[in-house]
Design a protein around this motif. Structure first.
Motif, short mmCIF file in Angstrom:
data_model
loop_
_atom_site.label_atom_id
_atom_site.label_comp_id
_atom_site.label_asym_id
_atom_site.label_seq_id
_atom_site.Cartn_x
_atom_site.Cartn_y
_atom_site.Cartn_z
N THR A 110 0.98 -1.24 0.12
CA THR A 110 -0.04 0.01 0.04
C THR A 110 0.80 1.29 0.13
O THR A 110 2.13 1.24 0.17
N SER A 111 0.09 2.43 -0.14
CA SER A 111 0.94 3.72 -0.04
C SER A 111 0.22 4.59 0.53
O SER A 111 -0.96 4.67 0.63
N LEU A 112 0.92 5.77 1.19
CA LEU A 112 0.30 6.87 1.95
C LEU A 112 0.54 8.07 1.57
O LEU A 112 1.84 8.35 1.23
N PRO A 113 -0.03 8.95 1.17
CA PRO A 113 0.17 10.27 0.84
C PRO A 113 0.58 10.97 2.30
O PRO A 113 0.05 11.12 3.30
N MET A 114 1.91 11.94 1.89
CA MET A 114 2.87 12.38 3.06
C MET A 114 2.97 13.79 2.87
O MET A 114 3.66 14.38 3.39
N SER A 115 2.44 14.45 1.76
CA SER A 115 3.02 15.57 1.30
C SER A 115 2.64 16.56 2.46
O SER A 115 3.58 17.66 2.58
N SER A 116 1.52 16.83 3.19
CA SER A 116 1.36 17.66 4.03
C SER A 116 2.13 17.41 5.44
O SER A 116 2.39 18.42 6.05
N SER A 117 2.46 16.43 5.74
CA SER A 117 3.25 15.92 6.85
C SER A 117 4.66 15.85 6.69
O SER A 117 5.51 16.02 7.91
N ALA A 118 5.33 16.08 5.40
CA ALA A 118 6.62 15.72 5.27
C ALA A 118 7.27 16.98 5.56
O ALA A 118 6.70 18.22 5.42
N SER A 119 8.62 17.01 5.80
CA SER A 119 9.49 18.16 5.79
C SER A 119 10.08 18.36 4.43
O SER A 119 10.56 17.65 3.91
N TRP A 120 10.04 19.66 3.93
CA TRP A 120 10.41 20.00 2.69
C TRP A 120 11.67 20.65 2.63
O TRP A 120 11.63 21.92 3.41
N VAL A 121 12.82 20.70 1.71
CA VAL A 121 13.95 21.68 1.64
C VAL A 121 14.40 21.91 0.37
O VAL A 121 14.08 20.98 -0.51
N SER A 122 14.92 22.98 -0.04
CA SER A 122 15.21 23.38 -1.33
C SER A 122 16.45 24.37 -0.88
O SER A 122 16.70 24.59 -0.03
N ASP A 123 16.95 24.78 -2.15
CA ASP A 123 18.24 25.75 -2.30
C ASP A 123 17.28 27.02 -2.34
O ASP A 123 16.85 27.27 -3.43
N PRO A 124 17.03 27.91 -1.63
CA PRO A 124 16.35 28.98 -1.52
C PRO A 124 16.95 30.06 -2.50
O PRO A 124 16.16 30.92 -3.04
N LEU A 125 18.04 29.92 -3.16
CA LEU A 125 18.63 30.81 -4.05
C LEU A 125 17.99 30.42 -5.47
O LEU A 125 17.92 31.31 -6.16
N VAL A 126 17.33 29.22 -5.36
CA VAL A 126 16.90 28.94 -6.75
C VAL A 126 15.26 28.64 -6.41
O VAL A 126 14.72 29.13 -7.42
N ALA A 127 14.86 28.25 -5.49
CA ALA A 127 13.52 28.05 -5.27
C ALA A 127 13.17 28.11 -3.62
O ALA A 127 13.80 27.55 -2.95
#
Length: 299
Positions: free
Chosen positions: A236-253
């Motif tokens: 099975t699979s579970l949606p995690m978009s709202s509870s996950a921690s997200w990181v990017s390079d802030p100079l790009v996005a």
């Protein structure tokens, strides 16, 4: 704020600007709505500012009903702006406040129908989830005129709290493998209504985190939404978009939750980390930001 990203030290800052914009109007939404006798409907007050921006002020205004024999409206904490039907008819719900010494008010129409509640339906009716991962349930009143309305004051319970618990807000969490019946009840016009749903708690463990799309491309100033999905050992699979921690390079996005907005030309990883039953899993996708400009919008 500062931290490490892809082995590099990155930092960024934000500014808070206090403008001299003034409140020009107070809007109450929805402008026209319908509720059944005995049920509540949330209304929202928004201050419109002279610089074209707006701000939600539901909890700092005073609410009143033009005819409390038809509908009442709450000024209680956490219940601000909830209009409740008393008898069939239509009345005006008003929100009023004083901003910079100037009194401003806005209003909306609330119609109360004579439809009766015939059943209480829980969503989702049946669900499988691993131990420890919260799942949100909601209660909906089914009405005699064929319409439906969310129930804001349902009381929640579990048939086996040792198997699964559920909070006052309908958030269920499995404690051990097995099944439990989750129930919601509410009293409408003296009638006690209840609904039930099943939660099957599994001992499946997370095996990977999938981030999609794998490769995204946007222009500076435009956005790309990403999704994170936990892949479990039972297939099975579970949606995690709202509870996950997200990181990017802030100079790009920069990221607002899982939505990335291009800030500079380049490529960055969009990394997500989720925790399922104490197990942390991570993965990433790429985002390329170009200097292209949006020239038109087609519908």
């Amino acid at each position: 704020a500062s931290g490490l990203f892809q082995g590099k030290s990155v930092s960024s800052a934000a500014q808070l600007t206090v403008s001299d914009a003034t409140v020009t109007a107070l809007q109450v939404t929805p402008a026209a709505s319908t509720t059944a006798v005995g049920l509540a409907l949330p209304l929202i007050a928004t201050a419109v500012l002279s610089d074209g921006t707006s701000q939600v002020v539901t909890d700092i205004v005073s609410w009143s009903s033009g005819d409390s024999a038809i509908a009442t409206v709450s000024n209680e904490q956490d219940l601000w702006g909830q209009g409740k039907g008393v008898s069939a008819g239509t009345t005006t719900i008003t929100a009023a406040g004083t901003f910079n010494g100037q009194p401003i008010a806005g209003s909306a129409q609330l119609k109360v129908s004579d439809a009766t509640v015939t059943a209480l339906q829980l969503t989702p009716p049946s669900l499988r989830a691993p131990i420890g991962l919260p799942q949100q349930y909601s209660a909906t009143a089914m009405l005699s005129d064929g319409s439906s309305q969310p129930v804001l004051d349902a009381s929640w319970s579990s048939s086996d709290p040792g198997m699964a618990t559920i909070s006052a807000a309908g958030l269920a969490t499995g404690a051990q493998a097995g099944s439990a019946t989750l129930s919601a009840s509410t009293r409408v016009n003296g009638q006690l209504l209840s609904g039930h749903a099943q939660l099957t708690v599994t001992d499946a463990i997370v095996t990977a985190l999938q981030v999609t799309p794998a490769r995204g491309s946007v222009a500076v100033g435009t956005t790309q939404r990403y999704e994170a999905t936990a892949l479990m050992s039972d297939g099975t699979s579970l949606p995690m978009s709202s509870s996950a921690s997200w990181v990017s390079d802030p100079l790009v996005a920069i990221l607002n939750g899982s939505t990335a907005t291009g800030t500079g030309v380049g490529t960055t990883d969009i990394s997500a980390t989720a925790v399922v039953n104490g197990v942390s899993v991570s993965n990433s996708a790429s985002l390329t930001v170009s200097g292209a400009k949006v020239t038109s919008l087609e519908v």
